[in-house]
Motif scaffolding. Structure first.
Motif, PDB file in Angstrom:
ATOM      1  N   ARG A  68     -45.294  24.609 -13.626  1.00 52.25           N
ATOM      2  CA  ARG A  68     -43.828  24.480 -13.576  1.00 52.25           C
ATOM      3  C   ARG A  68     -43.412  23.013 -13.548  1.00 52.25           C
ATOM      4  NH1 ARG A  68     -40.912  26.626  -8.350  1.00 52.25           N
ATOM      5  NH2 ARG A  68     -42.079  24.837  -7.541  1.00 52.25           N
ATOM      6  N   ALA A  69     -44.138  22.172 -12.809  1.00 54.98           N
ATOM      7  CA  ALA A  69     -43.824  20.739 -12.773  1.00 54.98           C
ATOM      8  C   ALA A  69     -43.928  20.143 -14.173  1.00 54.98           C
ATOM      9  CB  ALA A  69     -44.752  20.023 -11.798  1.00 54.98           C
ATOM     10  N   ALA A  70     -44.937  20.562 -14.927  1.00 57.12           N
ATOM     11  CA  ALA A  70     -45.084  20.073 -16.300  1.00 57.12           C
ATOM     12  C   ALA A  70     -43.937  20.569 -17.179  1.00 57.12           C
ATOM     13  CB  ALA A  70     -46.427  20.522 -16.876  1.00 57.12           C
ATOM     14  N   VAL A  71     -43.589  21.844 -17.046  1.00 52.44           N
ATOM     15  CA  VAL A  71     -42.510  22.418 -17.854  1.00 52.44           C
ATOM     16  C   VAL A  71     -41.197  21.709 -17.548  1.00 52.44           C
ATOM     17  CG1 VAL A  71     -41.112  24.502 -18.209  1.00 52.44           C
ATOM     18  CG2 VAL A  71     -43.613  24.651 -18.202  1.00 52.44           C
ATOM     19  N   ARG A  72     -40.891  21.490 -16.277  1.00 50.55           N
ATOM     20  CA  ARG A  72     -39.634  20.814 -15.933  1.00 50.55           C
ATOM     21  C   ARG A  72     -39.633  19.363 -16.413  1.00 50.55           C
ATOM     22  NH1 ARG A  72     -35.888  23.544 -12.622  1.00 50.55           N
ATOM     23  NH2 ARG A  72     -35.059  21.542 -11.942  1.00 50.55           N
ATOM     24  N   ALA A  73     -40.774  18.703 -16.398  1.00 54.01           N
ATOM     25  CA  ALA A  73     -40.846  17.334 -16.937  1.00 54.01           C
ATOM     26  C   ALA A  73     -40.578  17.346 -18.443  1.00 54.01           C
ATOM     27  CB  ALA A  73     -42.217  16.724 -16.640  1.00 54.01           C
ATOM     28  N   LEU A  74     -41.112  18.332 -19.125  1.00 50.38           N
ATOM     29  CA  LEU A  74     -40.886  18.424 -20.569  1.00 50.38           C
ATOM     30  C   LEU A  74     -39.456  18.860 -20.885  1.00 50.38           C
ATOM     31  CD1 LEU A  74     -44.365  19.820 -21.579  1.00 50.38           C
ATOM     32  CD2 LEU A  74     -43.492  17.483 -21.881  1.00 50.38           C
ATOM     33  N   PHE A  75     -38.869  19.676 -20.035  1.00 48.39           N
ATOM     34  CA  PHE A  75     -37.448  20.014 -20.188  1.00 48.39           C
ATOM     35  C   PHE A  75     -36.607  18.750 -20.029  1.00 48.39           C
ATOM     36  CE2 PHE A  75     -36.919  24.836 -19.214  1.00 48.39           C
ATOM     37  CZ  PHE A  75     -37.842  25.149 -20.184  1.00 48.39           C
ATOM     38  N   ALA A  76     -36.923  17.928 -19.027  1.00 50.40           N
ATOM     39  CA  ALA A  76     -36.191  16.681 -18.812  1.00 50.40           C
ATOM     40  C   ALA A  76     -36.306  15.781 -20.035  1.00 50.40           C
ATOM     41  CB  ALA A  76     -36.716  15.969 -17.565  1.00 50.40           C
ATOM     42  N   HIS A  77     -37.486  15.758 -20.636  1.00 55.19           N
ATOM     43  CA  HIS A  77     -37.690  14.966 -21.851  1.00 55.19           C
ATOM     44  C   HIS A  77     -36.880  15.555 -23.010  1.00 55.19           C
ATOM     45  CE1 HIS A  77     -39.772  12.238 -24.530  1.00 55.19           C
ATOM     46  NE2 HIS A  77     -40.158  13.251 -25.287  1.00 55.19           N
ATOM     47  N   ALA A  78     -36.817  16.875 -23.083  1.00 54.27           N
ATOM     48  CA  ALA A  78     -36.116  17.551 -24.181  1.00 54.27           C
ATOM     49  C   ALA A  78     -34.612  17.332 -24.136  1.00 54.27           C
ATOM     50  CB  ALA A  78     -36.424  19.055 -24.166  1.00 54.27           C
ATOM     51  N   VAL A  79     -34.024  17.137 -22.958  1.00 53.27           N
ATOM     52  CA  VAL A  79     -32.564  16.985 -22.872  1.00 53.27           C
ATOM     53  C   VAL A  79     -32.109  15.546 -23.110  1.00 53.27           C
ATOM     54  CG1 VAL A  79     -32.292  18.968 -21.348  1.00 53.27           C
ATOM     55  CG2 VAL A  79     -32.460  16.680 -20.352  1.00 53.27           C
ATOM     56  N   ARG A  80     -33.048  14.625 -23.331  1.00 54.70           N
ATOM     57  CA  ARG A  80     -32.663  13.240 -23.602  1.00 54.70           C
ATOM     58  C   ARG A  80     -31.774  13.168 -24.822  1.00 54.70           C
ATOM     59  NH1 ARG A  80     -38.168   9.810 -22.789  1.00 54.70           N
ATOM     60  NH2 ARG A  80     -38.173   9.858 -20.532  1.00 54.70           N
ATOM     61  N   GLY A  82     -29.546  12.908 -22.537  1.00 55.34           N
ATOM     62  CA  GLY A  82     -28.907  13.374 -21.307  1.00 55.34           C
ATOM     63  C   GLY A  82     -29.829  13.175 -20.109  1.00 55.34           C
ATOM     64  N   GLU A  83     -29.243  13.221 -18.932  1.00 50.64           N
ATOM     65  CA  GLU A  83     -30.000  13.059 -17.690  1.00 50.64           C
ATOM     66  C   GLU A  83     -30.736  14.348 -17.347  1.00 50.64           C
ATOM     67  OE1 GLU A  83     -30.289  10.279 -15.722  1.00 50.64           O
ATOM     68  OE2 GLU A  83     -29.292   9.280 -17.397  1.00 50.64           O
ATOM     69  N   PRO A  84     -31.895  14.253 -16.690  1.00 49.95           N
ATOM     70  CA  PRO A  84     -32.601  15.467 -16.256  1.00 49.95           C
ATOM     71  C   PRO A  84     -31.889  16.100 -15.063  1.00 49.95           C
ATOM     72  CG  PRO A  84     -33.705  13.545 -15.400  1.00 49.95           C
ATOM     73  CD  PRO A  84     -32.596  13.039 -16.290  1.00 49.95           C
ATOM     74  N   SER A  85     -32.370  17.258 -14.677  1.00 54.02           N
ATOM     75  CA  SER A  85     -31.879  17.895 -13.457  1.00 54.02           C
ATOM     76  C   SER A  85     -32.101  16.954 -12.277  1.00 54.02           C
ATOM     77  CB  SER A  85     -32.645  19.195 -13.226  1.00 54.02           C
ATOM     78  OG  SER A  85     -32.500  19.627 -11.895  1.00 54.02           O
ATOM     79  N   ARG A  86     -31.154  16.946 -11.339  1.00 53.21           N
ATOM     80  CA  ARG A  86     -31.287  16.092 -10.148  1.00 53.21           C
ATOM     81  C   ARG A  86     -32.538  16.435  -9.343  1.00 53.21           C
ATOM     82  NH1 ARG A  86     -25.574  15.515 -10.515  1.00 53.21           N
ATOM     83  NH2 ARG A  86     -25.145  17.663  -9.989  1.00 53.21           N
ATOM     84  N   ALA A  87     -32.981  17.681  -9.396  1.00 54.32           N
ATOM     85  CA  ALA A  87     -34.184  18.071  -8.650  1.00 54.32           C
ATOM     86  C   ALA A  87     -35.427  17.381  -9.206  1.00 54.32           C
ATOM     87  CB  ALA A  87     -34.376  19.576  -8.703  1.00 54.32           C
ATOM     88  N   ASP A  88     -35.371  16.968 -10.465  1.00 43.41           N
ATOM     89  CA  ASP A  88     -36.531  16.377 -11.125  1.00 43.41           C
ATOM     90  C   ASP A  88     -36.483  14.865 -11.213  1.00 43.41           C
ATOM     91  OD1 ASP A  88     -37.510  18.945 -11.710  1.00 43.41           O
ATOM     92  OD2 ASP A  88     -36.271  19.052 -13.496  1.00 43.41           O
ATOM     93  N   ALA A  89     -35.300  14.289 -11.154  1.00 48.26           N
ATOM     94  CA  ALA A  89     -35.114  12.882 -11.503  1.00 48.26           C
ATOM     95  C   ALA A  89     -36.081  11.931 -10.800  1.00 48.26           C
ATOM     96  CB  ALA A  89     -33.673  12.466 -11.232  1.00 48.26           C
ATOM     97  N   LEU A 156     -31.098  23.180 -25.119  1.00 49.38           N
ATOM     98  CA  LEU A 156     -31.435  22.993 -23.707  1.00 49.38           C
ATOM     99  C   LEU A 156     -30.619  21.847 -23.114  1.00 49.38           C
ATOM    100  CD1 LEU A 156     -33.380  23.956 -21.428  1.00 49.38           C
ATOM    101  CD2 LEU A 156     -34.890  22.083 -22.147  1.00 49.38           C
ATOM    102  N   ARG A 157     -30.053  22.080 -21.943  1.00 47.34           N
ATOM    103  CA  ARG A 157     -29.275  21.068 -21.220  1.00 47.34           C
ATOM    104  C   ARG A 157     -29.599  21.169 -19.737  1.00 47.34           C
ATOM    105  NH1 ARG A 157     -28.538  20.636 -25.897  1.00 47.34           N
ATOM    106  NH2 ARG A 157     -26.635  20.171 -27.041  1.00 47.34           N
ATOM    107  N   ALA A 158     -29.349  20.080 -19.016  1.00 46.11           N
ATOM    108  CA  ALA A 158     -29.409  20.085 -17.555  1.00 46.11           C
ATOM    109  C   ALA A 158     -27.983  20.201 -17.051  1.00 46.11           C
ATOM    110  CB  ALA A 158     -30.052  18.799 -17.042  1.00 46.11           C
ATOM    111  N   CYS A 159     -27.765  21.053 -16.080  1.00 48.04           N
ATOM    112  CA  CYS A 159     -26.439  21.214 -15.496  1.00 48.04           C
ATOM    113  C   CYS A 159     -26.215  20.076 -14.494  1.00 48.04           C
ATOM    114  CB  CYS A 159     -26.321  22.561 -14.787  1.00 48.04           C
ATOM    115  SG  CYS A 159     -24.665  22.884 -14.149  1.00 48.04           S
ATOM    116  N   HIS A 160     -25.091  19.380 -14.633  1.00 50.52           N
ATOM    117  CA  HIS A 160     -24.813  18.245 -13.754  1.00 50.52           C
ATOM    118  C   HIS A 160     -23.642  18.506 -12.821  1.00 50.52           C
ATOM    119  CE1 HIS A 160     -27.891  15.786 -15.432  1.00 50.52           C
ATOM    120  NE2 HIS A 160     -27.485  16.110 -16.640  1.00 50.52           N
ATOM    121  N   ALA A 161     -23.377  19.773 -12.565  1.00 46.65           N
ATOM    122  CA  ALA A 161     -22.369  20.099 -11.565  1.00 46.65           C
ATOM    123  C   ALA A 161     -22.910  19.689 -10.194  1.00 46.65           C
ATOM    124  CB  ALA A 161     -22.075  21.598 -11.590  1.00 46.65           C
TER     125      ALA A 161
END
Length: 200
Positions: A68-80, A82-89, A156-161
């Motif tokens: 999951r840590a790898a998947v979330r890191a790759l999700f953060a890379h995919a949304v560039r 844009g900023e990643p999820s705050r949980a991952d930053a 794919l996007r990170a929610c920034h609410a």
């Protein structure tokens, strides 16, 4: 989420969304212990064969959390850009490490061929997993790979609410948040920020 979302995309997103806002300003982890992973797998019957009988242990929990840590890191890379999820930053794996971890998990598919030949039917060879924990991480890794290499990744996007840590798939051009309640929180926060600036 759209009905046309592939099984792999849904499974990859659902794995990433096991880290979520806890409702009190913090982050909750649905995979905090083996019981959490057991419940999650049983709620996702397409994850592995015999999901209803799956029981997690510490080893399978560690393997899935590492994936999951790898998947979330790759999700953060995919949304560039844009900023990643705050949980991952603050704790993202470097992309090459995340890719290597995903590939290693996908390779853990120890299976054996088993011949099935029921009366009145044609024989068929199926592959049975030797190790349930490896089968689960491999299946999740394969789903994440299919999602990341597929067309849904572009949405794919990170929610920034405020307080949200979710990733989501953008369903329409004006969508900025994962769900309406996040949009409401974001608008309220902007309203309060504007009034603080005016009063200062």
């Amino acid at each position: 989420m759209q009905e046309s979302l592939t099984r792999d995309a849904r499974l990859a997103l659902d794995l990433a969304l096991t880290i979520r806002h806890d409702g009190h300003g913090g982050v909750a982890d649905d995979l905090a212990d083996p019981a959490g992973l057991t419940a999650w797998v049983r709620a996702h019957p397409d994850a592995v064969p015999e999901a209803a009988a799956f029981v997690a242990d510490d080893a399978s929990l560690t393997a899935v959390r590492d994936l999951r840590a790898a998947v979330r890191a790759l999700f953060a890379h995919a949304v560039r850009p844009g900023e990643p999820s705050r949980a991952d930053a603050a704790r993202l794996l470097p992309v090459p490490d995340a890719v290597a971890r995903l590939n290693a998990a996908a390779a853990r598919t120890p299976t054996i061929p088993v011949l099935h030949w029921p009366e009145g039917a044609e024989p068929a060879v199926r592959r049975n997993a030797v190790d349930g924990a490896h089968e689960l991480t491999a299946a999740l890794a394969h789903a994440a790979m299919a999602f990341l290499a597929g067309p849904d990744r572009q949405r794919l996007r990170a929610c920034h609410a405020p307080r949200c840590v979710r990733y989501f798939l953008k369903e329409h051009p004006r969508q900025e948040w994962c769900k309406p309640s996040c949009g409401n929180r974001a608008r309220v926060a902007r309203h309060h920020d504007r009034h603080r600036t005016v009063q200062a």
